[in-house]
Design an enzyme around this catalytic site. Sequence first.
Site, short mmCIF file in Angstrom:
data_model
loop_
_atom_site.label_atom_id
_atom_site.label_comp_id
_atom_site.label_asym_id
_atom_site.label_seq_id
_atom_site.Cartn_x
_atom_site.Cartn_y
_atom_site.Cartn_z
N HIS A 7 -31.37 36.82 -42.31
CA HIS A 7 -32.70 36.62 -42.90
C HIS A 7 -33.54 37.90 -42.95
CE1 HIS A 7 -32.67 31.95 -42.20
NE2 HIS A 7 -31.59 32.40 -42.81
N ARG A 28 -37.46 31.26 -44.58
CA ARG A 28 -36.50 30.32 -44.01
C ARG A 28 -36.64 30.15 -42.51
NH1 ARG A 28 -31.79 33.77 -46.73
NH2 ARG A 28 -33.31 35.33 -46.03
C1 HEM Z 1 -27.58 26.20 -38.56
C2 HEM Z 1 -27.45 27.38 -39.03
C3 HEM Z 1 -27.37 27.75 -40.47
C4 HEM Z 1 -27.71 27.05 -41.60
C5 HEM Z 1 -28.26 25.65 -41.68
C6 HEM Z 1 -27.44 27.90 -42.74
C7 HEM Z 1 -27.65 27.51 -44.05
C8 HEM Z 1 -27.45 28.31 -45.13
C9 HEM Z 1 -27.66 27.94 -46.51
C10 HEM Z 1 -28.13 26.59 -46.99
C11 HEM Z 1 -27.39 29.01 -47.27
C12 HEM Z 1 -27.47 29.10 -48.79
C13 HEM Z 1 -26.15 28.71 -49.36
C14 HEM Z 1 -26.06 28.97 -50.83
O1 HEM Z 1 -26.62 28.20 -51.60
O2 HEM Z 1 -25.43 29.94 -51.25
C15 HEM Z 1 -27.00 30.07 -46.39
C16 HEM Z 1 -26.69 31.33 -46.79
C17 HEM Z 1 -26.34 32.35 -45.94
N1 HEM Z 1 -26.08 32.25 -44.61
FE1 HEM Z 1 -26.45 30.65 -43.46
N2 HEM Z 1 -26.96 29.08 -42.31
C18 HEM Z 1 -26.89 29.04 -40.93
C19 HEM Z 1 -26.43 30.03 -40.11
C20 HEM Z 1 -26.00 31.26 -40.51
C21 HEM Z 1 -25.47 32.29 -39.65
C22 HEM Z 1 -25.30 32.13 -38.15
C23 HEM Z 1 -25.19 33.36 -40.43
C24 HEM Z 1 -24.61 34.71 -40.09
C25 HEM Z 1 -24.11 35.09 -38.96
C26 HEM Z 1 -25.53 33.00 -41.78
C27 HEM Z 1 -25.38 33.82 -42.88
C28 HEM Z 1 -25.73 33.48 -44.16
C29 HEM Z 1 -25.76 34.43 -45.25
C30 HEM Z 1 -25.46 35.91 -45.20
C31 HEM Z 1 -26.16 33.70 -46.37
C32 HEM Z 1 -26.48 34.26 -47.75
C33 HEM Z 1 -27.99 34.35 -47.80
C34 HEM Z 1 -28.58 34.73 -49.11
O3 HEM Z 1 -27.86 34.97 -50.07
O4 HEM Z 1 -29.81 34.80 -49.19
N3 HEM Z 1 -26.01 31.73 -41.79
N4 HEM Z 1 -27.03 29.61 -45.10
#
Ligand code: HEM
Length: 787
Positions: A281, A431
């Site tokens: 984020h 977020r």
């Molecule tokens: C409960 C924990 C988490 C939730 C609910 C969550 C949820 C999400 C969602 C809904 C997306 C957007 C998906 C899409 O439409 O492409 C996303 C993107 C992403 N997530 Fe997570 N995530 C979580 C934890 C994590 C963790 C632990 C990491 C990394 C270590 C991570 C890395 C990313 C990255 C790099 C993206 C792309 C973001 C962007 O393009 O702006 N997330 N995540």
Amino acid sequence: YGPAKQTYYYGNYRSCPNVGGYPSQCRPPKDCAVWYDLVVVTPNTGCKLTDGNPGTCCPDLPSNGNGAPILNVPKRVKVPFSIDTKRIENAIKASQTLSTCLTNTETCLNENKITIRPGSSSAAHSFFSRTTPESMKISRGALAASFAAKELIQSFGTEIESDQVDSTVSQVNLKDTSLANTCPVSPVCDEKTLRSPFRKLDGSCNNVRNPIWGQSKTQYQRLLSPDYAEGISTPRKAKNWQQGRELPSPRLVSISVVHDENSPSDSTASWTMQMGQFLDHDLVSTPTTTATCCTSDGKAMRPAELHPECLPISIPADDPFFSQFGQTCMDFVRSSTAPKLDCRLGYREQLNDNTHFLDLSLVYGSDDKTADELRTKEKGKLKINSPRSDHESALLPPGENPLGRPCSLAREVSGINPPADIKCFAAGDGRSSVTPKMAVSQTVFLREHNRLATELASLNPSWDDERLYQEARRILIAQAQHITYNEWLPIVIGRSKMQQLGLLPLQRGFSSDYDGNVLPSIVNEFVGAAFRFGHSLVQGNYNLFNQQRQKEAGDKILRQHFFKTQEVYKPGNLDKFLISLATVPIQNMDNSFSEELTNHLFEDHPAQRFGLDLVSLNIQRGRDHGLRGYNSYRELCGLKRANNFDDLCDTIPNVIVKRLQTLYNSVDDIDLFIGGVSERAAEGALVGPTFQCIIADQFLKLKRGDRYFYDLGGQAGSFTQEQLDEIRKFSLARLACGNSQVQKFQPLLFRTVSAANPIVDCKSSSIPSMSLLPWKERGYGGGGYSG
Ligand code: HEM
Ligand SMILES: [Ca+2]
């Protein structure tokens, strides 16, 4: 040994054993974070610091390898013929018509109420990836350019080979056309800005020659040119599509490859997951267009009603989960288009709303206006939830709720009527309330900022609000960078990879790693696939732990807590969340994901019994962004390109290779996200070799390409030697100790408790504190900035 100030801690009461074949010395455990894997398997590495507190025996930090190659932006191939202006003009005219059509379609969809249903999972997803009017404007311009590129290519019919598409259209510089106003505007940086020790909030003016590099609301860069079906923007097709083969539905891949198995890590704590999301984020936020792509009862929409930016995911009719609810369509909208930095026509790029640097933009905002709104404008402090809050109970200030979704818990979950005053939180990134743990991690950084500002004010009564804010911000960013490179990255990509690329933190002195030729921006393969590895680490269950580290009664499940902040507001809970993050292990990094994410993401609980599938979204996002298949990145990362599925067995377990083979027609078709999470962990790392390579390269770019990186010497933003030595004492455990009422933590908070990582008192020197005395201004030359 070492800088004078730090030797205070080091003890030699008992001689230390050799660790990994090197002589070792007793140090505070956070100075051994990089060596932890060896420390735990070497007998007698526990020791006592000079004051008797627990320490760890480990060697000096290895010196960094240098000359590590940075993966470069793909070069364009030159195309022999030039395009006449008439043809260009026609393409641009056509693109303007298409833009108008898009606006009309949107009006029509709105009038017919084909819009996102308030309260739905899609409403939460849309809020999560929401766009601002400014980004929307930028991306509409870029979309028009992308229409023009498509028109231009179509005007050539079959004359142009697909691999020549980009080089052909890139001859057109939009600056010479009526689309010139869609070009990114390079910021103007005056001398004072360039010499300032403080970064700009939007990331501009970091690179002196290219001040737009790393700025918010600019495009991601790529490691490999994209794979779009027609070379411009249509998602890729299967290699053998002409023989009627199609890429498998992302949901089919998800249910066939991904299982929810409980396999907790034996040494890594949940903070490792949480810091990953925190960094995510900070580094990226990809906006999407606001649209709905399935009918309200989860079926495919009629093509006439489909927004052109829709890319819905089809759910197999016999889906083991969604079929119960008759769902055959999962909402998915494409990421906003970014204008190209060089303003040439070409393939579609995606937009980052955040600053590309590791600069805590999620705490401070990625533009001046957001930053301004988050400040109290008094004594350098950031706003907290209530002006009356004492330091310990300070929370993030109130922000917006996702469309039609209250941020309080349903009565069915909490047992009480939803309190009216529960809000989602405001922070530098939108977020912050996606899960309570995310909000908690933002809160400790917010509190540390205010703690720093208060202490700086007492040391320097003459400093005004602006000075206090900027100095506290500069220190907090340095602390976050230090934690990331000293404690977090060694777990994720491993010590030897870090050493090889020159990513290890220095033990003393300044770094001279800055290279103005390195483009620091985030890599599309990183945001669209590799850095999403963290989704595999997420625990579906939610538990709070008290000060005695006992689990509180009542299992909570993640699906009930997306965008619910109520638990964070409850007095005493923030501490319990912090202890939970330190106590509960992560799930192992593999191709198993919690059902909370694969069936219940953003569920409108308890009104609905299903949500979205994050694994499907990740796969579809990769295709949306034009990422090439996994095989191309194997090759880029120095593995052997696979000629057939059997060739994958060097990195992927046999059983998974078999499953991939039933899903994909060609080994070249495998999506990067799925290939990456299916790999066995690389030596000493959490992730497999391909993701390790992409993540390591990204953090190298973030270090080499950031003129304000915390340990650089000789730059406008450099700290003094004394200041830097203090920053090096900082650790995640100190952050948690210093900003909560928890009395005890283990020194390495990314690791679960062990003999090498015992719980100690927060006052103990095993969790060193940094002193701000080196920031006390002593007239001229006192280690600060004046002016
Ligand atoms: C409960 C924990 C988490 C939730 C609910 C969550 C949820 C999400 C969602 C809904 C997306 C957007 C998906 C899409 O439409 O492409 C996303 C993107 C992403 N997530 Fe997570 N995530 C979580 C934890 C994590 C963790 C632990 C990491 C990394 C270590 C991570 C890395 C990313 C990255 C790099 C993206 C792309 C973001 C962007 O393009 O702006 N997330 N995540
Ligand atoms: Ca940032």
